[in-house]
Design a protein around this motif. Structure first.
Motif, short mmCIF file in Angstrom:
data_model
loop_
_atom_site.label_atom_id
_atom_site.label_comp_id
_atom_site.label_asym_id
_atom_site.label_seq_id
_atom_site.Cartn_x
_atom_site.Cartn_y
_atom_site.Cartn_z
N PRO A 413 38.32 26.93 26.52
CA PRO A 413 38.00 28.32 26.13
C PRO A 413 36.85 28.95 26.93
O PRO A 413 36.89 30.15 27.21
CB PRO A 413 37.65 28.21 24.65
N ARG A 414 35.85 28.16 27.34
CA ARG A 414 34.75 28.75 28.10
C ARG A 414 35.20 29.17 29.49
O ARG A 414 34.78 30.22 30.00
CB ARG A 414 33.59 27.75 28.20
N VAL A 415 36.02 28.35 30.11
CA VAL A 415 36.51 28.69 31.44
C VAL A 415 37.46 29.88 31.34
O VAL A 415 37.40 30.81 32.16
CB VAL A 415 37.22 27.48 32.08
N VAL A 416 38.34 29.87 30.35
CA VAL A 416 39.27 30.98 30.16
C VAL A 416 38.50 32.28 29.96
O VAL A 416 38.81 33.31 30.57
CB VAL A 416 40.19 30.71 28.96
N ALA A 417 37.44 32.23 29.14
CA ALA A 417 36.66 33.44 28.86
C ALA A 417 35.92 33.91 30.12
O ALA A 417 35.89 35.12 30.43
CB ALA A 417 35.67 33.17 27.73
N ALA A 418 35.33 32.98 30.85
CA ALA A 418 34.56 33.34 32.05
C ALA A 418 35.45 33.96 33.11
O ALA A 418 35.11 34.98 33.73
CB ALA A 418 33.84 32.11 32.59
N VAL A 419 36.60 33.34 33.35
CA VAL A 419 37.53 33.84 34.37
C VAL A 419 38.09 35.20 33.95
O VAL A 419 38.18 36.13 34.76
CB VAL A 419 38.67 32.82 34.60
N SER A 420 38.47 35.31 32.68
CA SER A 420 39.03 36.57 32.19
C SER A 420 38.02 37.72 32.31
O SER A 420 38.37 38.82 32.75
CB SER A 420 39.47 36.42 30.73
N LYS A 421 36.80 37.45 31.94
CA LYS A 421 35.76 38.48 32.01
C LYS A 421 35.50 38.90 33.46
O LYS A 421 35.42 40.09 33.77
CB LYS A 421 34.47 37.97 31.37
N GLN A 422 35.40 37.90 34.35
CA GLN A 422 35.07 38.23 35.73
C GLN A 422 36.21 38.95 36.45
O GLN A 422 35.99 39.91 37.18
CB GLN A 422 34.70 36.97 36.50
N ILE A 423 37.44 38.51 36.22
CA ILE A 423 38.57 39.15 36.92
C ILE A 423 38.81 40.56 36.40
O ILE A 423 39.37 41.41 37.10
CB ILE A 423 39.85 38.28 36.82
N ALA A 424 38.32 40.82 35.17
CA ALA A 424 38.42 42.18 34.63
C ALA A 424 37.25 43.05 35.08
O ALA A 424 37.26 44.26 34.85
CB ALA A 424 38.47 42.12 33.10
N THR A 425 36.26 42.41 35.73
CA THR A 425 35.07 43.16 36.17
C THR A 425 35.06 43.37 37.69
O THR A 425 34.96 44.49 38.18
CB THR A 425 33.80 42.39 35.76
N LEU A 426 35.17 42.27 38.42
CA LEU A 426 35.13 42.36 39.89
C LEU A 426 35.69 41.07 40.48
O LEU A 426 35.27 39.98 40.12
CB LEU A 426 33.69 42.55 40.39
N ASN A 427 36.65 41.22 41.38
CA ASN A 427 37.11 40.09 42.18
C ASN A 427 37.38 40.60 43.58
O ASN A 427 38.21 41.49 43.76
CB ASN A 427 38.36 39.44 41.60
N VAL A 428 36.66 40.06 44.54
CA VAL A 428 36.70 40.60 45.89
C VAL A 428 36.46 39.47 46.88
O VAL A 428 36.09 38.36 46.49
CB VAL A 428 35.62 41.72 46.03
N HIS A 429 36.68 39.74 48.17
CA HIS A 429 36.41 38.71 49.17
C HIS A 429 34.91 38.45 49.26
O HIS A 429 34.10 39.02 48.52
CB HIS A 429 37.00 39.12 50.53
N THR A 430 34.52 37.59 50.19
CA THR A 430 33.16 37.03 50.17
C THR A 430 32.15 37.78 51.04
O THR A 430 31.09 37.25 51.33
CB THR A 430 33.23 35.56 50.60
N ARG A 431 32.46 39.00 51.46
CA ARG A 431 31.53 39.71 52.37
C ARG A 431 30.58 40.66 51.64
O ARG A 431 29.88 41.45 52.28
CB ARG A 431 32.32 40.47 53.43
N TYR A 432 30.58 40.60 50.34
CA TYR A 432 29.64 41.42 49.58
C TYR A 432 28.69 40.51 48.80
O TYR A 432 29.01 39.37 48.49
CB TYR A 432 30.38 42.33 48.60
N LEU A 433 27.53 41.08 48.50
CA LEU A 433 26.60 40.36 47.63
C LEU A 433 27.06 40.50 46.18
O LEU A 433 27.21 41.62 45.68
CB LEU A 433 25.19 40.94 47.78
N VAL A 434 27.32 39.36 45.55
CA VAL A 434 27.73 39.34 44.14
C VAL A 434 26.90 38.25 43.47
O VAL A 434 26.99 37.08 43.84
CB VAL A 434 29.24 39.04 43.99
N SER A 435 26.10 38.62 42.52
CA SER A 435 25.11 37.69 41.96
C SER A 435 25.75 36.47 41.33
O SER A 435 25.20 35.36 41.38
CB SER A 435 24.23 38.41 40.94
N VAL A 436 26.94 36.62 40.72
CA VAL A 436 27.57 35.48 40.06
C VAL A 436 27.85 34.35 41.05
O VAL A 436 27.79 33.17 40.70
CB VAL A 436 28.87 35.92 39.33
N VAL A 437 28.11 34.71 42.31
CA VAL A 437 28.38 33.71 43.34
C VAL A 437 27.12 32.91 43.66
O VAL A 437 27.12 31.67 43.69
CB VAL A 437 28.97 34.35 44.60
N ASP A 438 26.01 33.64 43.91
CA ASP A 438 24.77 32.93 44.25
C ASP A 438 24.20 32.19 43.05
O ASP A 438 23.57 31.14 43.21
CB ASP A 438 23.76 33.91 44.84
#
Length: 772
Positions: A413-438
């Protein structure tokens, strides 16, 4: 007539039949004569006033439902309408119905009527051979009809497979209750069960070999009339393997010297109507033993019948044991072929053998062709999963004891919730600064040595190892790699060259040297010194070829080689050797990493090492595709100065969210400690089981990554891949999924989820104990 079927009992049935005769418009002057009685009772009705005779069958109670009986009659009617074979017509009552009923001292008895079919039971002499050729042709016609007939929606008949015959609720009783069965005989028949289950599982239940069959074509149900053959008594018809019909035909003839000729005649007759594959023919002896053991159970549970008395009770049991010994001897001869090295993708894999497969397998083969990789000869269609349990389309539930990818459990459930929330917010290639990545990268680096401060994200372990090899070449100035003989590191063009376990044709390139895994069988008591010496030999071999060593690349628990972790710290000497030669150490943590080893988060930590490069993947995202390379900044800086590196999806925000949820859950739920504790429990129980087992040669590994070596019965030091396959298929039947590893595919590979509970561990242990 003794036992249940005594005179008083038959008189009661006769009265019940007589009360029903008016339903068929029969004169009250008709005579009723008992013909046969086994479980059902069969009567001959003669109505001289109407110059008529027919058969009435009284069904045993609590076996077939009324709908099952009507289904039998539907098939008979269809066979007659299409003139497939000569079989009696079911006779309807005056109201048009086919099944009557009377009360037998509080028990409902179903009754059906058939026309009388002339003929005699075939004789058990050489004339039977010609008859069996006709029976083979008749069987083929039956099977062709069954394959083409569209079953009515209400059609319902029993299934005759391993589970219904010998499972927890066997239809005909338990063979272990057979009269005269001693402990030695029981051991023989238990071994027979293991082999039958494995072979039947491998053969599968595809529609080309499994369908509606008569299931009781023994001589008592055949009527010879000149050159015509009549087939009666479809009472046991149901769903089984088509070749089972031969086995039923030779019921009680298994020890006859005519059996080989009968089989050849039946096959000739069958092939005159429909083709038979070599695999079908090869399975006939297996179905004969299946049927014999099934009849042994029937005789044991029906001692009051004349059929059981004629079979001979304990004499019949002794005959079954003798047949089983012969069959097992032949099986073991086939299994004792020279041991061959197994490719990792071939271990416990589906093989697209000639003939049809079920529609979903055909669909997969049509789509992926030769690149299709499926577990089990009879693949499982999975439809859902939760936690440690997976659910198949047929409703069966499986304990996942093999899948390292969803390390926290399926659909956590934690992974499902995290992925669902993020894909509904922002999913993009790796050329931008995105705090969740760092944020994720910093959390991951906190688990690694300080020197490995740069992390490059990829999408798969293969990509990670490909980049790691290129980094090693750049850092060392060499191109040579040292791996173990049965290693698997991925499947890009470069990584395939260092993955001996998947190379089916040809040899390794000159720049790759494979050395034996760190096994005590190879190195004795000095695994550290012996393994390091082999690394030194490999460096020398490369130098003789004019190649400088680039890296020692190992999976730190040697997963594909058969799982080796002891003695703790043995890898240090080998790493020192390669570094002294100017190479680097790549720790492949794709399988052992992320707390699986219990005592340490990473496999290299278990050996007290700091690698130059670490690769990781599989469990990182609990099923979301992500992987990474962690390395020293100077390695990456030098490499990128030459060619650079970019990955569109590696390290995307959704992957980072999944990875963060995994790390957080491991820490918050104390899963590393659970891996240590439950792994120790499993290993202790398995080692105890090994002392009692004739097959378990060794138990190795750490935490929740264990290997179990399977050897020949009472010669455990000799690997037995055949027995290993039997165990894997037996566990599948019991609802547990595991895999295989090692040079010969004779090591059971266990990777249960980090969330493993005591109940789940015991479920597995109980299932395994029944196999070894």
């Amino acid at each position: 007539m003794a036992g249940l079927y005594n005179s008083l009992f038959v008189q009661g049935l006769t009265r019940g039949v007589k009360s029903l005769l008016p339903l068929w418009g029969v004169s009250d002057k008709a005579t009723i004569s008992l013909l046969t009685v086994s479980e059902n009772a069969t009567f001959l009705i003669k109505d001289e006033q109407r110059d008529n005779q027919f058969i009435i069958r009284v069904h045993r109670p609590d076996y077939h439902s009324k709908n099952e009986i009507l289904s039998e009659l539907m098939w008979i009617q269809s066979l007659r309408q299409q003139q497939v074979l000569n079989t009696p017509e079911p006779l309807a009552m005056e109201d048009g119905s086919l099944v009557a009923e009377f009360d037998d001292d509080g028990t409902a008895r179903y009754v059906v009527a058939f026309e009388f079919l002339p003929g005699q039971q075939p004789s058990e002499d050489e004339s039977l051979i010609e008859g069996f050729e006709l029976l083979g042709a008749t069987s083929a016609k039956l099977h062709l009809h069954a394959k083409q007939w569209g079953l009515p929606d209400t059609f319902q008949r029993k299934k005759w497979n391993f589970d219904s015959a010998f499972g927890r609720q066997p239809l005909w009783g338990d063979w272990r209750e057979a009269l005269g069965l001693d402990e030695q005989g029981k051991n023989v028949l238990e071994r027979l069960c293991e082999v039958l289950e494995s072979k039947l599982a491998d053969y599968g239940e595809g529609p080309e070999r499994f369908g509606l069959v008569h299931a009781d074509l023994r001589l008592a149900n055949l009527l010879a009339d000149g050159h015509d053959l009549g087939v009666i008594d479809f009472d046991d018809c149901g769903f089984s393997w088509f070749m089972y019909d031969f086995a039923s035909a030779v019921s009680f003839l298994e020890l006859s010297p005519l059996l080989p000729e009968l089989e050849r005649a039946w096959i000739r007759g069958y092939k005159s109507v429909s083709p038979l594959s070599d695999e079908d023919e090869a399975m006939i002896s297996t179905f004969v033993m299946f049927r014999r053991l099934l009849l042994t159970a029937w005789v044991a549970s029906h001692p009051e019948t004349e059929t059981a008395a004629e079979a001979g009770f304990d004499k019949y049991t002794a005959g079954t044991i003798e047949l089983a010994k012969r069959y097992l001897d032949e099986h073991e001869e086939q299994e004792k072929l020279p041991l061959n090295e197994k490719r990792i993708l071939d271990m416990n894999a589906f093989e697209a053998k000639p003939g049809k497969h079920n529609k979903n397998v055909e669909r997969r083969l049509d789509n992926l062709g030769a690149a299709s990789v499926l577990f089990y000869q009879n693949p499982i269609e999975m439809v859902s999963a939760q936690g440690a349990w997976m659910h198949a389309a047929d409703g069966k539930r499986y304990l996942d004891f093999y899948n390292n990818v969803p390390c926290l459990g399926h659909c956590h459930p934690r992974v499902v919730a995290a992925v669902s929330k993020q894909i509904a917010t922002l999913n993009v290639h790796t050329r931008y600064l995105v705090s969740v990545v760092d944020d994720y990268l910093e959390s991951l680096k906190a688990t690694l040595p300080d020197s490995l401060s740069n992390v490059v994200m990829t999408c798969s372990g293969s990509e990670a190892n490909d980049l790691a090899m290129r980094l090693a070449e750049n850092a060392s100035g060499g191109t040579g790699f040292i791996v173990t003989e049965d290693a698997y590191h991925g499947n890009t063009s470069l990584v395939t060259t260092v993955s001996p376990s998947i190379i089916k044709q040809g040899s390794l390139p000159d720049n790759v040297v494979a050395i034996p895994a760190p096994s005590s069988a190879i190195y004795g008591d000095d695994i550290a010194g012996g393994f390091a010496a082999k690394v030194a030999e490999a460096v020398e071999t490369l130098e003789q070829r004019g190649i400088k060593v680039a890296a020692l690349l190992v999976d730190t628990i040697f997963s594909s080689d058969g799982i080796y972790s002891e003695p703790r710290g043995f890898l240090k000497q080998a790493v020192n050797v390669v570094r002294d030669a100017g190479g680097v150490f790549i720790a492949d943590e794709v399988q052992p990493g992320f707390a699986r080893m219990g005592e340490t988060f990473w496999g290299f930590d278990f050996h007290g090492l700091t690698p130059d490069i670490v690769t990781m993947g599989k469990p990182m995202g609990n099923g979301f595709p992500m992987a990474a390379v962690a390395t020293r900044p100077d390695y990456l800086e030098s490499f990128c100065a030459d060619v650079g590196y970019f990955n569109t999806f590696g390290g995307n925000p959704v992957a980072a969210a999944a990875g963060q949820a995994v790390l957080d859950t491991i820490q918050q739920d104390n899963l590393q400690e659970n891996a240590r504790k439950m792994g120790a429990y499993l290993k202790q129980q398995l080692q105890f089981m090994a002392k009692q087992s004739s097959f378990i040669a060794d138990v190795r590994g750490q935490g929740l990554f264990l290997g179990i070596d399977i050897g020949e019965r009472d010669n455990k030091h000799i690997p037995d891949p055949g027995k290993t396959r039997q165990i894997i298929n037996g566990l599948k039947h019991a609802g547990v999924l595991i895999g295989a590893a090692g040079k010969y595919g004779a090591t059971l590979k266990l990777r249960p989820l980090l969330t493993l509970t005591r109940y789940e561990a015991d479920f597995f242990l109980d299932a395994l104990s029944k196999q070894v």
